[in-house]
Scaffold this active site. Sequence first.
Site, mmCIF file in Angstrom:
data_model
loop_
_atom_site.group_PDB
_atom_site.id
_atom_site.type_symbol
_atom_site.label_atom_id
_atom_site.label_comp_id
_atom_site.label_asym_id
_atom_site.label_seq_id
_atom_site.Cartn_x
_atom_site.Cartn_y
_atom_site.Cartn_z
ATOM 1 N N HIS A 1 -6.889 -0.795 2.300
ATOM 2 C CA HIS A 1 -7.678 -1.552 3.182
ATOM 3 C C HIS A 1 -8.688 -2.387 2.015
ATOM 4 C CE1 HIS A 1 -11.056 -2.791 5.740
ATOM 5 N NE2 HIS A 1 -10.175 -2.420 6.822
ATOM 6 N N ASP B 1 -4.535 1.825 11.702
ATOM 7 C CA ASP B 1 -3.162 1.820 12.439
ATOM 8 C C ASP B 1 -2.279 2.509 12.247
ATOM 9 O OD1 ASP B 1 -3.979 -0.896 13.262
ATOM 10 O OD2 ASP B 1 -3.798 -1.966 11.487
HETATM 11 N N1 CMC Z 1 1.852 -0.035 0.382
HETATM 12 C C1 CMC Z 1 2.086 -0.304 -0.873
HETATM 13 N N2 CMC Z 1 1.392 -0.908 -1.913
HETATM 14 C C2 CMC Z 1 0.077 -1.176 -1.374
HETATM 15 C C3 CMC Z 1 -0.402 -1.208 -0.061
HETATM 16 C C4 CMC Z 1 0.491 -0.575 0.750
HETATM 17 N N3 CMC Z 1 0.083 -0.678 2.308
HETATM 18 N N4 CMC Z 1 -1.722 -1.411 -0.087
HETATM 19 C C5 CMC Z 1 -1.938 -2.155 -1.392
HETATM 20 N N5 CMC Z 1 -1.038 -1.877 -2.034
HETATM 21 C C6 CMC Z 1 -0.723 -1.892 -3.595
HETATM 22 C C7 CMC Z 1 -0.445 -3.483 -3.916
HETATM 23 O O1 CMC Z 1 0.768 -3.434 -4.091
HETATM 24 C C8 CMC Z 1 -1.334 -3.461 -5.037
HETATM 25 O O2 CMC Z 1 -0.474 -2.911 -6.315
HETATM 26 P P1 CMC Z 1 -0.381 -3.574 -7.694
HETATM 27 O O3 CMC Z 1 -1.681 -3.569 -8.081
HETATM 28 O O4 CMC Z 1 0.482 -2.495 -8.400
HETATM 29 O O5 CMC Z 1 0.288 -4.793 -7.401
HETATM 30 C C9 CMC Z 1 -2.482 -2.638 -5.027
HETATM 31 O O6 CMC Z 1 -2.338 -1.731 -4.035
HETATM 32 C C10 CMC Z 1 -3.691 -3.670 -4.567
HETATM 33 O O7 CMC Z 1 -3.179 -4.455 -3.438
HETATM 34 P P2 CMC Z 1 -4.114 -5.660 -2.886
HETATM 35 O O8 CMC Z 1 -3.101 -6.376 -1.813
HETATM 36 O O9 CMC Z 1 -4.724 -6.307 -3.850
HETATM 37 O O10 CMC Z 1 -5.218 -4.880 -1.991
HETATM 38 P P3 CMC Z 1 -6.090 -5.565 -1.108
HETATM 39 O O11 CMC Z 1 -7.207 -4.866 -1.054
HETATM 40 O O12 CMC Z 1 -5.865 -7.135 -0.843
HETATM 41 O O13 CMC Z 1 -5.169 -5.007 0.298
HETATM 42 C C11 CMC Z 1 -4.158 -4.809 2.560
HETATM 43 C C12 CMC Z 1 -5.523 -4.650 1.660
HETATM 44 C C13 CMC Z 1 -4.654 -4.193 3.860
HETATM 45 C C14 CMC Z 1 -3.864 -6.069 2.502
HETATM 46 C C15 CMC Z 1 -3.143 -3.934 1.664
HETATM 47 O O14 CMC Z 1 -3.630 -2.555 1.473
HETATM 48 C C16 CMC Z 1 -1.783 -3.954 2.693
HETATM 49 O O15 CMC Z 1 -1.010 -4.917 2.647
HETATM 50 N N6 CMC Z 1 -1.755 -3.129 3.538
HETATM 51 C C17 CMC Z 1 -0.743 -2.888 4.439
HETATM 52 C C18 CMC Z 1 -0.947 -3.589 5.755
HETATM 53 C C19 CMC Z 1 -1.779 -2.786 6.663
HETATM 54 O O16 CMC Z 1 -1.906 -1.630 6.690
HETATM 55 N N7 CMC Z 1 -2.949 -3.671 7.260
HETATM 56 C C20 CMC Z 1 -3.858 -2.787 8.154
HETATM 57 C C21 CMC Z 1 -5.212 -3.056 7.490
HETATM 58 S S1 CMC Z 1 -6.456 -2.054 8.522
HETATM 59 C C22 CMC Z 1 -6.535 -2.510 9.878
HETATM 60 C C23 CMC Z 1 -7.030 -3.993 10.088
HETATM 61 O O17 CMC Z 1 -8.197 -4.441 9.583
HETATM 62 O O18 CMC Z 1 -6.177 -4.863 10.402
#
Ligand code: CMC
Length: 374
Positions: A260, A311
């Site tokens: 998140h 989720d």
């Molecule tokens: N699976 C694998 N790796 C992940 C995931 C994941 N679900 N989430 C983050 N990471 C890794 C990402 O690859 C990165 O790794 P590295 O630094 O080695 O490249 C690191 O964690 C940081 O990722 P980020 O994208 O910079 O982090 P963020 O804060 O921008 O991401 C997020 C937030 C929700 C987009 C992400 O965690 C994600 O893609 N999650 C999966 C989709 C998901 O479940 N979304 C629902 C969010 S909660 C309900 C809502 O509000 O909609």
Amino acid sequence: MKTVAQNPGLDGVIVGESAICQIDETRGSLRYRGYAIEDLAEQATFEEVAFLLLHGELPSSGELHAWQAELVHAGVLPIPVRQFLEMVPSSSHLMDVLRTGVSFLGMIDPEAQDVSHEANLRKAIRLLARMPLLLSWTIRSRYDHPLLQARATKSIAENLLYRLTGRLRADHAKELEVSLNLYAEHELNASTFSGRVTASTLADLYGAVTAAIATLKGPLHGGANEAVAEMFHAIRKPEKAKAWVQSKLTGKERVMGFGHRVLKHEDPRAAIIKRRAKALSRHMVDTRWYEIAEIVEQTMKEEKGLLPNLDFYTAVIYLLIGIPTEAFTPIFVASRTAGWCAHIIEQQDHNRLIRPRSSYIGPPMREFLFIYDR
Ligand code: CMC
């Protein structure tokens, strides 16, 4: 004008004030209008939560009664919208149907252009009452199931479950209602922000909700709950879960339902929904999805240090109570409509156009040449 350092994903950027929702990411707490999510999720009805978000206070019993009557009264789809739904191709994504349906509702609402507080509240009630109808009409007609009439004495959650599954079960409706309460609001998430950006131009509430639905559809946001169900189906057996996750991570793929942007320690909503998913699985003597989920959770913690978000275990609940997977994210819409509308109203009550800046990285100034000189 003073410009500040760039921040591509707006991580941690405060863009304004809001009295609707408070997230304390260090303590892992979430409050709607000052009330803890732990109290609201299981003890309030979705109608009470929606009233709280839109009006700022919990309703008295008299106010709740009147509010429910308003919702029942508004719970009819205008004929042109029903005609539109009949023309929708069965291959279309339900989020696209909702997005277009809301846009259509705005096109025929005589109050659409009125952005006053009172008109916005009236439109919010209409949308709250009609969003579940857009969804259930489309699902039922897609599978040639008879359209079911809502019961005026039943709650939004009970009617939604009934119209999606054909079953009126109070225990399953309670599970759905808890998830609706948890999905209803989450501060400046991507869809709410996009709704507020649209509203800040003084575009109408329907346009702002249309933008919010388009934003919620993506798998990094609301689309994650459907992706989680697809993952469980792909894994199929608990003993395959660990290797499945590891192979995704080796391939640098994201595992949906984890991580998140704001909640890096714990999602308080996930703790509530996980406890309920466990209890429901045991009660229904169907623990397959929950067992898979727990192994996926453990593997993600070991391999990436990432925790489940709302989720993740919501998908277990929805699978158990028989919700079609394609309706998972649209249910999120039916609930978040309350939060979106509260934000759109707050934005337009104290409006300032949202218009940030970008840092230019294109070619430097160059001379224009007429077409025959190039
Ligand atoms: N699976 C694998 N790796 C992940 C995931 C994941 N679900 N989430 C983050 N990471 C890794 C990402 O690859 C990165 O790794 P590295 O630094 O080695 O490249 C690191 O964690 C940081 O990722 P980020 O994208 O910079 O982090 P963020 O804060 O921008 O991401 C997020 C937030 C929700 C987009 C992400 O965690 C994600 O893609 N999650 C999966 C989709 C998901 O479940 N979304 C629902 C969010 S909660 C309900 C809502 O509000 O909609």
